[in-house]
Design an enzyme around this catalytic site. Structure first.
Site, mmCIF file in Angstrom:
data_model
loop_
_atom_site.group_PDB
_atom_site.id
_atom_site.type_symbol
_atom_site.label_atom_id
_atom_site.label_comp_id
_atom_site.label_asym_id
_atom_site.label_seq_id
_atom_site.Cartn_x
_atom_site.Cartn_y
_atom_site.Cartn_z
ATOM 1 N N PRO A 2 0.831 -1.209 0.000
ATOM 2 C CG PRO A 2 -0.399 -1.341 1.973
ATOM 3 C CD PRO A 2 0.699 -1.998 1.205
ATOM 4 C CD GLU A 3 2.195 3.661 -4.436
ATOM 5 O OE1 GLU A 3 2.345 4.871 -4.561
ATOM 6 O OE2 GLU A 3 2.255 2.867 -5.388
ATOM 7 N NE ARG A 123 2.823 -12.128 0.017
ATOM 8 C CZ ARG A 123 3.361 -11.552 -1.050
ATOM 9 N NH1 ARG A 123 2.623 -10.730 -1.778
ATOM 10 N NH2 ARG A 123 4.606 -11.769 -1.380
ATOM 11 C CE LYS A 166 18.559 11.148 -4.720
ATOM 12 N NZ LYS A 166 19.561 10.390 -3.977
#
Ligand SMILES: [Zn+2]
Length: 293
Positions: A2-3, A123, A166
Protein backbone atom coordinates in the site's frame (compact mmCIF):
# COMPACT_ATOMS: atom_id res chain seq x y z
CA UNK A 1 2.53 -2.66 -1.00
CA UNK A 2 0.00 0.00 0.00
CA UNK A 3 1.12 3.55 -0.70
CA UNK A 4 0.54 6.72 1.29
CA UNK A 5 -3.08 7.38 0.19
CA UNK A 6 -4.15 3.88 1.17
CA UNK A 7 -2.46 4.11 4.58
CA UNK A 8 -3.94 7.57 5.15
CA UNK A 9 -7.38 6.22 4.29
CA UNK A 10 -6.89 3.43 6.84
CA UNK A 11 -5.85 6.05 9.42
CA UNK A 12 -9.01 8.03 8.76
CA UNK A 13 -11.07 4.87 9.19
CA UNK A 14 -9.41 3.92 12.49
CA UNK A 15 -9.24 7.38 14.10
CA UNK A 16 -12.94 7.80 14.95
CA UNK A 17 -13.05 4.27 16.39
CA UNK A 18 -9.82 4.29 18.40
CA UNK A 19 -9.16 7.89 19.46
CA UNK A 20 -10.27 8.44 23.04
CA UNK A 21 -11.08 4.75 23.53
CA UNK A 22 -9.40 2.51 26.09
CA UNK A 23 -7.87 -0.76 24.98
CA UNK A 24 -9.60 -3.27 27.27
CA UNK A 25 -8.16 -6.49 25.89
CA UNK A 26 -5.51 -7.49 23.38
CA UNK A 27 -5.26 -10.90 21.78
CA UNK A 28 -1.91 -11.59 20.15
CA UNK A 29 -2.58 -14.85 18.35
CA UNK A 30 1.00 -15.41 17.28
CA UNK A 31 4.34 -14.20 18.63
CA UNK A 32 5.49 -12.46 15.47
CA UNK A 33 4.60 -10.72 12.22
CA UNK A 34 7.55 -9.66 10.04
CA UNK A 35 9.38 -9.27 13.35
CA UNK A 36 8.60 -10.65 16.80
CA UNK A 37 5.99 -8.63 18.67
CA UNK A 38 7.62 -6.50 21.40
CA UNK A 39 8.25 -7.82 24.88
CA UNK A 40 5.17 -7.50 27.12
CA UNK A 41 3.15 -6.46 24.03
CA UNK A 42 -0.24 -7.24 25.58
CA UNK A 43 0.63 -5.83 29.00
CA UNK A 44 1.87 -2.51 27.61
CA UNK A 45 -1.34 -2.01 25.61
CA UNK A 46 -4.10 -3.27 27.88
CA UNK A 47 -5.71 -0.52 29.95
CA UNK A 48 -4.17 2.24 27.82
CA UNK A 49 -6.24 5.05 26.34
CA UNK A 50 -5.45 5.85 22.70
CA UNK A 51 -4.87 9.59 22.55
CA UNK A 52 -4.37 9.87 18.80
CA UNK A 53 -4.04 7.91 15.55
CA UNK A 54 -1.40 9.35 13.24
CA UNK A 55 0.62 8.46 10.17
CA UNK A 56 4.26 8.93 9.21
CA UNK A 57 5.15 7.80 5.69
CA UNK A 58 3.49 4.39 5.37
CA UNK A 59 3.46 3.77 9.13
CA UNK A 60 0.42 4.18 11.38
CA UNK A 61 0.94 5.38 14.94
CA UNK A 62 -1.35 4.97 17.94
CA UNK A 63 -0.36 7.33 20.75
CA UNK A 64 -1.00 5.83 24.18
CA UNK A 65 -1.62 7.61 27.48
CA UNK A 66 1.52 5.87 28.82
CA UNK A 67 3.70 8.00 26.51
CA UNK A 68 4.48 5.04 24.29
CA UNK A 69 3.47 4.73 20.64
CA UNK A 70 2.18 1.61 18.93
CA UNK A 71 3.90 1.72 15.53
CA UNK A 72 2.16 -0.31 12.82
CA UNK A 73 2.87 -1.15 9.18
CA UNK A 74 0.49 -2.98 6.85
CA UNK A 75 3.27 -4.77 4.97
CA UNK A 76 2.12 -6.32 1.68
CA UNK A 77 -1.26 -7.71 2.66
CA UNK A 78 -2.24 -6.28 6.05
CA UNK A 79 -5.59 -4.69 6.81
CA UNK A 80 -7.69 -3.72 9.80
CA UNK A 81 -11.27 -4.79 10.29
CA UNK A 82 -13.54 -2.78 12.54
CA UNK A 83 -16.60 -4.47 14.03
CA UNK A 84 -19.13 -2.62 16.09
CA UNK A 85 -22.77 -3.47 16.84
CA UNK A 86 -22.68 -6.31 14.34
CA UNK A 87 -21.41 -4.05 11.53
CA UNK A 88 -18.09 -4.73 9.86
CA UNK A 89 -15.84 -2.51 7.80
CA UNK A 90 -12.33 -2.69 6.42
CA UNK A 91 -11.06 0.89 6.27
CA UNK A 92 -8.97 1.68 3.22
CA UNK A 93 -9.05 0.84 -0.45
CA UNK A 94 -6.38 -1.46 -1.79
CA UNK A 95 -5.14 -2.23 -5.26
CA UNK A 96 -5.34 -5.91 -4.35
CA UNK A 97 -8.42 -7.13 -2.45
CA UNK A 98 -8.04 -7.85 1.28
CA UNK A 99 -9.06 -11.10 2.92
CA UNK A 100 -11.25 -11.47 5.98
CA UNK A 101 -10.27 -15.14 6.55
CA UNK A 102 -10.04 -15.55 10.30
CA UNK A 103 -6.95 -17.77 10.15
CA UNK A 104 -5.06 -14.57 9.27
CA UNK A 105 -6.46 -12.52 12.17
CA UNK A 106 -3.24 -12.05 14.16
CA UNK A 107 -3.91 -9.22 16.61
CA UNK A 108 -7.30 -8.24 18.07
CA UNK A 109 -7.98 -5.07 20.08
CA UNK A 110 -11.17 -4.88 22.15
CA UNK A 111 -12.03 -1.29 22.98
CA UNK A 112 -14.01 0.39 25.76
CA UNK A 113 -16.45 1.72 23.13
CA UNK A 114 -17.52 -1.85 22.36
CA UNK A 115 -15.71 -1.82 19.02
CA UNK A 116 -13.24 -4.53 18.02
CA UNK A 117 -10.31 -3.77 15.74
CA UNK A 118 -8.68 -6.80 14.12
CA UNK A 119 -5.38 -6.88 12.25
CA UNK A 120 -5.44 -9.43 9.43
CA UNK A 121 -2.30 -10.20 7.40
CA UNK A 122 -2.03 -13.39 5.29
CA UNK A 123 1.57 -12.82 4.19
CA UNK A 124 2.72 -11.45 7.56
CA UNK A 125 4.98 -8.68 6.26
CA UNK A 126 3.16 -6.34 8.62
CA UNK A 127 4.75 -4.92 11.72
CA UNK A 128 3.79 -3.85 15.24
CA UNK A 129 6.31 -2.25 17.56
CA UNK A 130 6.02 -0.17 20.73
CA UNK A 131 8.33 2.84 20.94
CA UNK A 132 8.54 5.70 23.47
CA UNK A 133 7.08 8.85 21.84
CA UNK A 134 10.34 10.77 22.30
CA UNK A 135 12.34 8.11 20.47
CA UNK A 136 10.06 7.75 17.46
CA UNK A 137 11.82 10.17 15.10
CA UNK A 138 15.23 8.64 15.85
CA UNK A 139 14.00 5.04 15.60
CA UNK A 140 15.99 3.05 12.98
CA UNK A 141 12.85 2.63 10.83
CA UNK A 142 12.07 6.35 10.95
CA UNK A 143 15.26 8.33 11.04
CA UNK A 144 16.01 8.15 7.31
CA UNK A 145 12.44 8.75 6.20
CA UNK A 146 12.19 11.89 4.07
CA UNK A 147 9.65 14.71 4.22
CA UNK A 148 5.90 14.09 4.12
CA UNK A 149 4.77 14.99 0.59
CA UNK A 150 1.59 16.68 1.84
CA UNK A 151 3.40 18.59 4.58
CA UNK A 152 4.11 22.32 4.25
CA UNK A 153 7.86 21.72 4.43
CA UNK A 154 7.80 19.71 1.20
CA UNK A 155 8.18 22.21 -1.62
CA UNK A 156 9.96 22.54 -4.97
CA UNK A 157 13.23 23.80 -3.46
CA UNK A 158 13.37 20.89 -1.00
CA UNK A 159 12.75 18.32 -3.76
CA UNK A 160 15.22 20.02 -6.11
CA UNK A 161 17.89 20.02 -3.41
CA UNK A 162 17.33 16.30 -2.78
CA UNK A 163 17.58 15.50 -6.51
CA UNK A 164 20.41 17.89 -7.31
CA UNK A 165 23.52 15.95 -8.32
CA UNK A 166 21.60 12.64 -8.51
CA UNK A 167 22.51 10.62 -11.60
CA UNK A 168 19.61 8.18 -11.17
CA UNK A 169 16.37 8.48 -13.13
CA UNK A 170 13.72 10.83 -11.81
CA UNK A 171 11.49 7.84 -11.17
CA UNK A 172 14.11 6.08 -9.04
CA UNK A 173 14.69 9.29 -7.06
CA UNK A 174 10.99 9.63 -6.23
CA UNK A 175 10.81 6.01 -5.08
CA UNK A 176 13.68 6.67 -2.65
CA UNK A 177 11.97 7.13 0.74
CA UNK A 178 14.78 9.46 1.87
CA UNK A 179 13.86 11.92 -0.91
CA UNK A 180 10.13 11.92 -0.18
CA UNK A 181 8.13 9.62 2.10
CA UNK A 182 5.31 7.29 1.17
CA UNK A 183 5.39 7.23 -2.63
CA UNK A 184 5.45 3.88 -4.43
CA UNK A 185 5.31 2.72 -8.02
CA UNK A 186 1.70 3.71 -8.69
CA UNK A 187 1.72 7.31 -7.49
CA UNK A 188 5.20 8.04 -8.84
CA UNK A 189 3.96 7.06 -12.34
CA UNK A 190 0.81 9.12 -11.88
CA UNK A 191 2.62 12.21 -10.57
CA UNK A 192 5.20 12.17 -13.40
CA UNK A 193 2.41 11.96 -15.96
CA UNK A 194 0.55 14.90 -14.43
CA UNK A 195 3.76 16.93 -14.39
CA UNK A 196 4.44 15.92 -18.06
CA UNK A 197 7.93 14.74 -17.05
CA UNK A 198 9.59 11.60 -18.40
CA UNK A 199 10.35 8.96 -15.75
CA UNK A 200 13.67 8.35 -17.55
CA UNK A 201 14.88 11.92 -17.20
CA UNK A 202 17.91 12.33 -14.95
CA UNK A 203 16.82 13.36 -11.43
CA UNK A 204 19.25 16.28 -11.31
CA UNK A 205 17.46 18.00 -14.21
CA UNK A 206 14.73 19.35 -11.92
CA UNK A 207 17.33 21.52 -10.15
CA UNK A 208 19.28 24.54 -11.32
CA UNK A 209 23.07 24.45 -11.24
CA UNK A 210 23.00 25.86 -7.72
CA UNK A 211 20.51 23.23 -6.55
CA UNK A 212 17.38 25.38 -6.40
CA UNK A 213 14.07 24.53 -8.05
CA UNK A 214 13.47 25.02 -11.75
CA UNK A 215 9.95 25.00 -13.31
CA UNK A 216 10.06 21.20 -13.57
CA UNK A 217 10.48 20.83 -9.81
CA UNK A 218 7.59 23.22 -9.23
CA UNK A 219 5.33 21.27 -11.61
CA UNK A 220 6.37 17.97 -10.06
CA UNK A 221 5.66 18.99 -6.46
CA UNK A 222 2.26 20.35 -7.51
CA UNK A 223 1.54 17.05 -9.29
CA UNK A 224 2.63 14.89 -6.33
CA UNK A 225 0.40 16.82 -3.92
CA UNK A 226 -2.55 16.78 -6.35
CA UNK A 227 -2.29 13.05 -7.09
CA UNK A 228 -2.13 12.13 -3.40
CA UNK A 229 -4.91 14.52 -2.38
CA UNK A 230 -7.22 13.17 -5.09
CA UNK A 231 -6.48 9.57 -4.12
CA UNK A 232 -7.12 10.22 -0.42
CA UNK A 233 -10.36 11.98 -1.30
CA UNK A 234 -11.44 9.04 -3.45
CA UNK A 235 -10.57 6.58 -0.67
CA UNK A 236 -12.30 8.73 1.92
CA UNK A 237 -15.52 8.92 -0.01
CA UNK A 238 -15.50 5.14 -0.39
CA UNK A 239 -15.25 4.80 3.40
CA UNK A 240 -18.72 6.20 3.77
CA UNK A 241 -20.08 3.39 1.67
CA UNK A 242 -19.12 0.15 3.37
CA UNK A 243 -20.19 -2.00 0.46
CA UNK A 244 -17.19 -0.67 -1.40
CA UNK A 245 -14.61 -1.33 1.31
CA UNK A 246 -13.95 -4.95 0.32
CA UNK A 247 -11.54 -3.72 -2.35
CA UNK A 248 -13.24 -5.77 -5.06
CA UNK A 249 -14.03 -2.71 -7.11
CA UNK A 250 -10.39 -1.63 -7.30
CA UNK A 251 -11.65 1.88 -6.66
CA UNK A 252 -8.30 3.65 -6.92
CA UNK A 253 -7.58 1.91 -10.18
CA UNK A 254 -10.43 3.71 -11.90
CA UNK A 255 -8.64 6.97 -11.30
CA UNK A 256 -5.27 6.00 -12.74
CA UNK A 257 -4.22 8.02 -15.75
CA UNK A 258 -1.22 5.91 -16.79
CA UNK A 259 -0.65 3.14 -14.24
CA UNK A 260 -1.69 -0.26 -15.65
CA UNK A 261 -2.93 1.40 -18.87
CA UNK A 262 -0.35 0.09 -21.36
CA UNK A 263 -1.51 0.54 -24.97
CA UNK A 264 -4.38 2.87 -24.02
CA UNK A 265 -4.84 6.42 -25.25
CA UNK A 266 -3.11 9.10 -23.14
CA UNK A 267 -5.64 11.26 -21.27
CA UNK A 268 -3.60 14.49 -21.44
CA UNK A 269 -5.80 16.94 -23.38
CA UNK A 270 -4.59 17.31 -26.96
CA UNK A 271 -1.84 14.68 -26.60
CA UNK A 272 -3.13 11.75 -28.64
CA UNK A 273 -0.21 9.55 -27.54
CA UNK A 274 -0.30 5.96 -26.31
CA UNK A 275 0.68 4.81 -22.80
CA UNK A 276 3.78 2.63 -22.78
CA UNK A 277 5.22 0.24 -20.22
CA UNK A 278 8.96 0.01 -19.68
CA UNK A 279 10.94 -1.68 -16.92
CA UNK A 280 13.13 0.52 -14.72
CA UNK A 281 15.11 -0.94 -11.82
CA UNK A 282 13.12 -4.16 -12.19
CA UNK A 283 9.72 -2.48 -11.90
CA UNK A 284 7.11 -1.48 -14.45
CA UNK A 285 6.88 2.16 -15.39
CA UNK A 286 3.83 3.42 -17.25
CA UNK A 287 4.18 6.71 -19.11
CA UNK A 288 3.29 8.58 -22.29
CA UNK A 289 6.39 9.20 -24.45
CA UNK A 290 4.48 11.83 -26.43
CA UNK A 291 3.70 14.37 -23.71
CA UNK A 292 6.11 13.37 -20.92
CA UNK A 293 9.46 14.94 -21.72
ZN1 LIG B 1 0.42 11.98 -23.50
Amino acid sequence: MPELPEVETVRRGLAPVMEGARIMRVEARRPDLRRPLPRDFVKRLEGQTVTGIGRRAKYLTADLASGEVLLMHLGMSGSFRVSHDGKKATPGEFHHPRTTAQTHDHVVFRLSSGATVTFNDPRRFGLMLIVPRGELESHPLMREVGPEPLGNAFDADLLAAACSGKKTSLKAALLDQRVVAGLGNIYVCEALHRALLSPKRRASTIATRTGTANPRAIALVDAIKAVLTDAIKAGGSSLRDHRRTDGELGYFQHHFRVYDREGKRCVTPGCGGTVRRVVQNGRSTFYCPTCQK
